[in-house]
Design a protein around this motif. Structure first.
Motif, mmCIF file in Angstrom:
data_model
loop_
_atom_site.group_PDB
_atom_site.id
_atom_site.type_symbol
_atom_site.label_atom_id
_atom_site.label_comp_id
_atom_site.label_asym_id
_atom_site.label_seq_id
_atom_site.Cartn_x
_atom_site.Cartn_y
_atom_site.Cartn_z
ATOM 1 N N GLN A 90 13.420 -49.283 2.194
ATOM 2 C CA GLN A 90 13.005 -48.510 3.372
ATOM 3 C C GLN A 90 11.586 -48.912 3.741
ATOM 4 O O GLN A 90 10.678 -48.851 2.907
ATOM 5 C CB GLN A 90 13.088 -47.012 3.050
ATOM 6 C CG GLN A 90 12.971 -46.092 4.254
ATOM 7 C CD GLN A 90 13.323 -44.654 3.890
ATOM 8 O OE1 GLN A 90 13.801 -44.363 2.788
ATOM 9 N NE2 GLN A 90 13.090 -43.743 4.812
ATOM 10 N N ARG A 91 11.410 -49.319 4.983
ATOM 11 C CA ARG A 91 10.120 -49.859 5.414
ATOM 12 C C ARG A 91 9.599 -49.127 6.643
ATOM 13 O O ARG A 91 10.373 -48.590 7.429
ATOM 14 C CB ARG A 91 10.243 -51.361 5.727
ATOM 15 C CG ARG A 91 10.794 -52.200 4.589
ATOM 16 C CD ARG A 91 11.113 -53.618 5.043
ATOM 17 N NE ARG A 91 11.728 -54.402 3.975
ATOM 18 C CZ ARG A 91 13.029 -54.395 3.692
ATOM 19 N NH1 ARG A 91 13.862 -53.666 4.439
ATOM 20 N NH2 ARG A 91 13.503 -55.118 2.707
ATOM 21 N N VAL A 92 8.293 -49.162 6.805
ATOM 22 C CA VAL A 92 7.660 -48.632 7.998
ATOM 23 C C VAL A 92 6.752 -49.721 8.576
ATOM 24 O O VAL A 92 6.160 -50.509 7.823
ATOM 25 C CB VAL A 92 6.857 -47.341 7.692
ATOM 26 C CG1 VAL A 92 5.665 -47.635 6.784
ATOM 27 C CG2 VAL A 92 6.388 -46.666 8.979
ATOM 28 N N LYS A 93 6.714 -49.797 9.899
ATOM 29 C CA LYS A 93 5.830 -50.751 10.582
ATOM 30 C C LYS A 93 4.951 -49.970 11.555
ATOM 31 O O LYS A 93 5.448 -49.235 12.405
ATOM 32 C CB LYS A 93 6.624 -51.795 11.356
ATOM 33 C CG LYS A 93 5.763 -52.830 12.091
ATOM 34 C CD LYS A 93 6.572 -53.600 13.121
ATOM 35 C CE LYS A 93 7.582 -54.496 12.461
ATOM 36 N NZ LYS A 93 8.340 -55.308 13.469
ATOM 37 N N VAL A 94 3.652 -50.124 11.421
ATOM 38 C CA VAL A 94 2.700 -49.483 12.332
ATOM 39 C C VAL A 94 2.153 -50.543 13.277
ATOM 40 O O VAL A 94 1.697 -51.598 12.831
ATOM 41 C CB VAL A 94 1.545 -48.807 11.566
ATOM 42 C CG1 VAL A 94 0.501 -48.248 12.539
ATOM 43 C CG2 VAL A 94 2.082 -47.693 10.668
ATOM 44 N N GLU A 95 2.242 -50.263 14.565
ATOM 45 C CA GLU A 95 1.684 -51.147 15.583
ATOM 46 C C GLU A 95 0.508 -50.465 16.260
ATOM 47 O O GLU A 95 0.610 -49.300 16.660
ATOM 48 C CB GLU A 95 2.730 -51.486 16.650
ATOM 49 C CG GLU A 95 3.914 -52.287 16.149
ATOM 50 C CD GLU A 95 4.892 -52.630 17.254
ATOM 51 O OE1 GLU A 95 5.850 -53.374 16.984
ATOM 52 O OE2 GLU A 95 4.708 -52.150 18.389
ATOM 53 N N ILE A 96 -0.596 -51.163 16.368
ATOM 54 C CA ILE A 96 -1.728 -50.710 17.175
ATOM 55 C C ILE A 96 -1.841 -51.651 18.372
ATOM 56 O O ILE A 96 -2.031 -52.854 18.214
ATOM 57 C CB ILE A 96 -3.049 -50.708 16.375
ATOM 58 C CG1 ILE A 96 -2.931 -49.810 15.150
ATOM 59 C CG2 ILE A 96 -4.197 -50.246 17.276
ATOM 60 C CD1 ILE A 96 -2.723 -48.335 15.470
ATOM 61 N N HIS A 97 -1.652 -51.096 19.556
ATOM 62 C CA HIS A 97 -1.721 -51.882 20.782
ATOM 63 C C HIS A 97 -3.135 -51.786 21.352
ATOM 64 O O HIS A 97 -3.619 -50.690 21.623
ATOM 65 C CB HIS A 97 -0.731 -51.354 21.818
ATOM 66 C CG HIS A 97 0.691 -51.394 21.357
ATOM 67 N ND1 HIS A 97 1.728 -50.853 22.099
ATOM 68 C CD2 HIS A 97 1.262 -51.908 20.243
ATOM 69 C CE1 HIS A 97 2.861 -51.034 21.444
ATOM 70 N NE2 HIS A 97 2.608 -51.663 20.325
ATOM 71 N N THR A 98 -3.782 -52.923 21.520
ATOM 72 C CA THR A 98 -5.066 -52.966 22.217
ATOM 73 C C THR A 98 -4.778 -53.050 23.713
ATOM 74 O O THR A 98 -4.212 -54.034 24.189
ATOM 75 C CB THR A 98 -5.904 -54.172 21.769
ATOM 76 O OG1 THR A 98 -6.148 -54.088 20.364
ATOM 77 C CG2 THR A 98 -7.246 -54.195 22.502
ATOM 78 N N LEU A 99 -5.155 -52.003 24.438
ATOM 79 C CA LEU A 99 -4.821 -51.895 25.861
ATOM 80 C C LEU A 99 -5.963 -52.405 26.733
ATOM 81 O O LEU A 99 -7.142 -52.253 26.384
ATOM 82 C CB LEU A 99 -4.547 -50.431 26.227
ATOM 83 C CG LEU A 99 -3.598 -49.632 25.332
ATOM 84 C CD1 LEU A 99 -3.556 -48.180 25.800
ATOM 85 C CD2 LEU A 99 -2.213 -50.240 25.326
#
Length: 315
Positions: free
Chosen positions: A250-259
């Motif tokens: 079981q995995r989690v992926k965190v994305e931070i979008h630079t806007l």
């Protein structure tokens, strides 16, 4: 006059005022239909979509239709993009796809013209990827009989300028051993919940009838050039705790979008426009647009992401 008599007269007057309603036909000049252009562009994607729609005057009795055969121009860093085509039409919305090939600081310029709608144009600049995800810690908990996973996401911000961000969280689960089934690469976007995280503008849960919040936007105003740990949580249970599962990854992926700042302004205005559903004193919010001669947003973002294995079972 006695107070009771005064209030009786006052309330009667208020009721009479609110009871007097009359429909008035609009007799002014109706504005011409305008084009609505919406494109939220992922700078790291090979292709992106531009949606073109029509906006008509509310009191005109007209219904929006498809914008037929617009003359479209798209320049990337002052070079004409020749790989642009009509991809699909859904309802009254036309989706145009183009090959991206974008780099930081590239200027994206878009314009569309029809005789009926005139010309709409706008531009944006591709932002640099200004953040690093240093670490992700997690824990499981149950609230109201529902399982959740809390995430502590530590970011490192670029100190050179004010930056604009949004966070997205995706999950991936394999419960079949690789000898039985190939590992899947399907990532599901999750709703993001918050408690007292002061970094977000509206630290409250969604009101009844509101759409769930799959993204949260924020700025680096409180931690510019420093590290900061975000405190959020998502729906989810630990699959390794189930007796039914002999194998779990079981995995989690965190994305931070630079806007870009333009995209942030648009998303922020939409956030303010939704607002609390029970606030009768809230004022209308004008949705930010960077499209001259029409409406909508042409905005760009970059992605920084980090994965973590959060539950495992079996060899």
């Amino acid at each position: 006059m006695k107070k009771s008599s005064f209030y009786t007269v006052l309330m009667t007057g208020i009721l009479l005022l609110f009871g007097c309603e009359k429909d008035i036909d609009f007799g002014g000049k109706e504005p011409a239909p305008k084009m609505v252009v919406n494109a939220v562009i992922n700078a790291q994607s090979d292709t992106n979509l531009i949606k073109i729609s029509e906006s008509v005057f509310d009191f005109s009795g007209q219904k929006p239709g498809i914008v037929e055969n617009p003359e479209i121009r798209l320049n990337i860093d002052e070079k004409a993009c020749t790989q642009l085509w009509l991809d699909t039409v859904i309802g009254v919305h036309a989706y145009y796809k183009f090959v991206s090939g974008l780099n930081a600081s590239d200027k994206i310029e878009f314009s569309a013209h029809t005789q009926k709608h005139g010309t709409v144009k706008g531009y944006d600049i591709v932002p640099a990827n200004t953040v690093e995800i240093k670490n992700i810690d997690h824990s499981w908990f149950i609230k109201g009989g529902t399982g959740y996973m809390r995430l502590y996401v530590t970011l490192k911000d670029n100190p050179q300028e004010r930056n604009f961000y949004r966070i997205a969280v995706k999950t991936n689960i394999d419960i079949a051993h690789p000898s039985i089934q190939e590992p899947n690469n399907i990532w599901s976007l999750n709703r993001i919940f918050i408690d007292d995280e002061m970094l977000f503008h509206n630290p409250t849960e969604e009101s009844e009838g509101r759409e769930p919040n799959f993204y949260r936007i924020f700025t680096d105003d409180l931690f510019q050039g420093k590290e900061y740990t975000l405190n959020i949580y998502i729906d989810g249970s630990n699959y390794a705790d189930s007796d039914w599962n002999e194998y779990v990854r079981q995995r989690v992926k965190v994305e931070i979008h630079t806007l870009s700042e333009k995209l942030y302004q648009n998303l922020h205005s939409q956030e303010l426009a939704i607002g609390p559903s029970d606030d009768i004193f809230s004022e209308p919010v004008k949705i930010y647009t960077n499209m001259q001669g029409g409406y909508g947003i042409l905005g760009v973002y970059n992605i920084c992401e980090k994965e973590k294995l959060v539950a495992t079972k079996g060899e």
